[in-house]
Design a protein around this motif. Structure first.
Motif, PDB file in Angstrom:
ATOM      1  N   GLN A 175       5.154 -29.815   9.382  1.00 33.96           N
ATOM      2  CA  GLN A 175       6.091 -30.040   8.397  1.00 33.96           C
ATOM      3  C   GLN A 175       5.799 -29.862   7.269  1.00 33.96           C
ATOM      4  N   THR A 176       6.789 -29.444   6.247  1.00 34.16           N
ATOM      5  CA  THR A 176       6.828 -29.092   5.130  1.00 34.16           C
ATOM      6  C   THR A 176       6.020 -30.697   4.206  1.00 34.16           C
ATOM      7  N   GLY A 177       4.458 -29.363   3.203  1.00 32.41           N
ATOM      8  CA  GLY A 177       3.833 -30.425   2.882  1.00 32.41           C
ATOM      9  C   GLY A 177       2.649 -29.819   3.689  1.00 32.41           C
ATOM     10  N   GLN A 178       2.414 -29.820   4.646  1.00 37.45           N
ATOM     11  CA  GLN A 178       1.543 -29.675   5.552  1.00 37.45           C
ATOM     12  C   GLN A 178       0.695 -28.327   5.655  1.00 37.45           C
ATOM     13  N   ASP A 179      -0.309 -28.104   6.294  1.00 34.60           N
ATOM     14  CA  ASP A 179      -0.995 -26.280   5.825  1.00 34.60           C
ATOM     15  C   ASP A 179      -0.715 -25.600   6.804  1.00 34.60           C
ATOM     16  N   VAL A 180      -0.780 -24.141   6.314  1.00 29.67           N
ATOM     17  CA  VAL A 180      -0.496 -23.747   7.772  1.00 29.67           C
ATOM     18  C   VAL A 180      -1.313 -22.495   7.764  1.00 29.67           C
ATOM     19  N   THR A 181      -2.199 -22.258   8.180  1.00 27.56           N
ATOM     20  CA  THR A 181      -3.557 -20.953   8.207  1.00 27.56           C
ATOM     21  C   THR A 181      -3.226 -20.162   9.141  1.00 27.56           C
ATOM     22  N   TRP A 182      -3.156 -18.236   8.295  1.00 30.50           N
ATOM     23  CA  TRP A 182      -3.163 -17.409   8.740  1.00 30.50           C
ATOM     24  C   TRP A 182      -4.324 -16.763   9.031  1.00 30.50           C
ATOM     25  N   LEU A 183      -4.336 -16.773   9.940  1.00 29.82           N
ATOM     26  CA  LEU A 183      -6.078 -15.942  10.300  1.00 29.82           C
ATOM     27  C   LEU A 183      -5.484 -14.472  10.997  1.00 29.82           C
ATOM     28  N   ALA A 184      -5.683 -13.592  10.757  1.00 33.15           N
ATOM     29  CA  ALA A 184      -6.094 -11.635  10.597  1.00 33.15           C
ATOM     30  C   ALA A 184      -7.419 -11.474  11.141  1.00 33.15           C
ATOM     31  N   GLU A 185      -7.947 -10.627  12.135  1.00 34.31           N
ATOM     32  CA  GLU A 185      -8.759 -10.132  12.601  1.00 34.31           C
ATOM     33  C   GLU A 185      -8.166  -8.962  12.568  1.00 34.31           C
ATOM     34  N   TRP A 186      -9.313  -7.167  12.697  1.00 39.80           N
ATOM     35  CA  TRP A 186      -9.657  -5.998  12.122  1.00 39.80           C
ATOM     36  C   TRP A 186     -10.523  -5.725  13.157  1.00 39.80           C
ATOM     37  N   SER A 187     -10.343  -4.210  13.639  1.00 44.15           N
ATOM     38  CA  SER A 187     -11.585  -3.345  14.418  1.00 44.15           C
ATOM     39  C   SER A 187     -11.326  -2.115  13.805  1.00 44.15           C
ATOM     40  N   GLY A 188     -12.189  -1.450  14.118  1.00 44.64           N
ATOM     41  CA  GLY A 188     -11.961  -0.378  14.071  1.00 44.64           C
ATOM     42  C   GLY A 188     -12.251  -0.082  12.498  1.00 44.64           C
ATOM     43  N   GLY A 189     -11.573   1.573  12.351  1.00 44.81           N
ATOM     44  CA  GLY A 189     -11.407   2.163  10.796  1.00 44.81           C
ATOM     45  C   GLY A 189     -13.416   2.170  10.801  1.00 44.81           C
ATOM     46  N   LEU A 190     -13.508   2.071   9.296  1.00 41.58           N
ATOM     47  CA  LEU A 190     -14.818   2.512   8.717  1.00 41.58           C
ATOM     48  C   LEU A 190     -14.792   1.645   7.135  1.00 41.58           C
ATOM     49  N   ALA A 191     -16.151   0.470   6.947  1.00 38.88           N
ATOM     50  CA  ALA A 191     -15.896  -0.400   6.357  1.00 38.88           C
ATOM     51  C   ALA A 191     -16.217   0.641   5.115  1.00 38.88           C
ATOM     52  N   PRO A 192     -16.571   0.054   3.712  1.00 39.25           N
ATOM     53  CA  PRO A 192     -15.559  -1.413   2.662  1.00 39.25           C
ATOM     54  C   PRO A 192     -13.625  -1.204   3.745  1.00 39.25           C
ATOM     55  N   TYR A 193     -14.023  -2.378   3.961  1.00 40.93           N
ATOM     56  CA  TYR A 193     -11.631  -2.531   3.918  1.00 40.93           C
ATOM     57  C   TYR A 193     -11.341  -3.329   2.593  1.00 40.93           C
ATOM     58  N   THR A 194      -9.851  -2.652   2.714  1.00 41.81           N
ATOM     59  CA  THR A 194      -9.211  -3.722   1.638  1.00 41.81           C
ATOM     60  C   THR A 194      -7.566  -4.217   2.251  1.00 41.81           C
ATOM     61  N   TYR A 195      -7.647  -5.753   1.739  1.00 38.74           N
ATOM     62  CA  TYR A 195      -6.544  -6.119   2.584  1.00 38.74           C
ATOM     63  C   TYR A 195      -5.876  -6.749   1.469  1.00 38.74           C
ATOM     64  N   ARG A 196      -4.122  -7.369   1.963  1.00 43.58           N
ATOM     65  CA  ARG A 196      -2.874  -7.730   1.104  1.00 43.58           C
ATOM     66  C   ARG A 196      -2.206  -8.451   2.258  1.00 43.58           C
ATOM     67  N   SER A 208     -12.156   2.963   5.000  1.00 47.26           N
ATOM     68  CA  SER A 208     -12.127   3.487   3.464  1.00 47.26           C
ATOM     69  C   SER A 208     -11.962   5.124   3.821  1.00 47.26           C
ATOM     70  N   ASP A 209     -11.954   4.888   5.772  1.00 45.93           N
ATOM     71  CA  ASP A 209     -11.211   6.327   5.529  1.00 45.93           C
ATOM     72  C   ASP A 209      -9.969   6.502   5.946  1.00 45.93           C
ATOM     73  N   GLY A 210      -9.745   5.778   5.163  1.00 45.02           N
ATOM     74  CA  GLY A 210      -7.902   6.296   4.678  1.00 45.02           C
ATOM     75  C   GLY A 210      -6.726   6.087   5.646  1.00 45.02           C
ATOM     76  N   GLN A 211      -7.094   4.594   7.379  1.00 44.36           N
ATOM     77  CA  GLN A 211      -6.443   4.060   8.260  1.00 44.36           C
ATOM     78  C   GLN A 211      -5.309   3.124   7.521  1.00 44.36           C
ATOM     79  N   THR A 212      -4.343   3.249   7.580  1.00 43.14           N
ATOM     80  CA  THR A 212      -3.893   1.636   7.058  1.00 43.14           C
ATOM     81  C   THR A 212      -2.944   1.424   8.371  1.00 43.14           C
ATOM     82  N   HIS A 213      -3.219  -0.010   8.518  1.00 44.53           N
ATOM     83  CA  HIS A 213      -2.323  -0.154   9.630  1.00 44.53           C
ATOM     84  C   HIS A 213      -1.837  -1.581   8.923  1.00 44.53           C
ATOM     85  N   GLU A 214      -0.211  -2.182   8.804  1.00 44.15           N
ATOM     86  CA  GLU A 214       0.432  -3.554   8.405  1.00 44.15           C
ATOM     87  C   GLU A 214       0.940  -3.903  10.322  1.00 44.15           C
TER      88      GLU A 214
END
Length: 206
Positions: A127-148, A184-190
């Motif tokens: 319902q409006t005003g209630q919390d919704v939690t979005w959870l993202a998980e990833w694998s592969g690539g090289l750390a560190p990562y940048t996310y937005r 950090s190896d230049g891969q991007t996933h949306e």
């Protein structure tokens, strides 16, 4: 009187060097080569060894840095993650007599798994005003990562392989989030996280 010839002079000390082959190694790993010193002539004596032509970020050591031919020693080559990838001609020098042998050292980049991202929202209905939690998980690539998150203006750096965002919505309807992860190896996933359904609280009588 009998003529007595001087005994022949002993042959001078001489030896040769050889290696077991070329070396191929991944950045940050070790490789080895077997060096053989073979007595060619004369009486054996101590021979010392040293390598040259190693690239930046590489160290080396011999199982024995000197020996008396015929003898064998192992050359261990240790690379770092910053060692430039490529092929290099390495010379192994023997002293005395300035003997040399050569091999090719190939430094390879590591095989990096493809970056993969999944994400979802919970609960799927709120319902409006209630919390919704979005959870993202990833694998592969090289750390560190940048996310937005698509609803945010800035990016976040992390060594973790997950991120979450909690938000409440004031309008009813279908709501969604998208996350963009770059390794950090230049891969991007949306990845679009799907939809959650937001409804107004039921109207109760006074």
């Amino acid at each position: 009187s009998e003529f007595s010839a001087d005994p022949p002079a002993p042959p001078p000390f001489d030896y040769s060097l050889s290696v077991s082959g070329n070396v191929s190694v991944t950045q940050g790993r070790e490789g080895s080569n077997t060096l053989t010193a073979t007595l060619v002539s004369g009486s054996t004596q101590s021979v010392s060894f040293s390598p040259s032509g190693l690239p930046q970020g590489v160290s080396s050591s011999f199982s024995q840095s000197s020996c008396n031919p015929n003898c064998v020693t192992t050359l261990t080559i240790s690379t770092s993650v910053s060692t430039p990838a490529g092929s290099y001609t390495v010379t192994v020098n023997g002293s005395p007599l300035n003997k040399t042998t050569y091999f090719t050292l190939t430094v390879n980049r590591p095989v990096v798994p493809q970056l993969s991202v999944s994400c979802s929202g919970s609960p799927s209905s709120a319902q409006t005003g209630q919390d919704v939690t979005w959870l993202a998980e990833w694998s592969g690539g090289l750390a560190p990562y940048t996310y937005r998150w698509s609803s945010d203006s800035g990016s976040t750096n992390t060594n973790n392989t997950s991120a979450s965002k909690t938000v409440s919505y004031s309008n009813a309807g279908s709501q969604s989030e998208t996350i963009i992860v770059t390794s950090s190896d230049g891969q991007t996933h949306e990845r679009n996280c799907g939809n959650v359904t937001i409804s107004y609280p039921p109207i109760t009588g006074s």
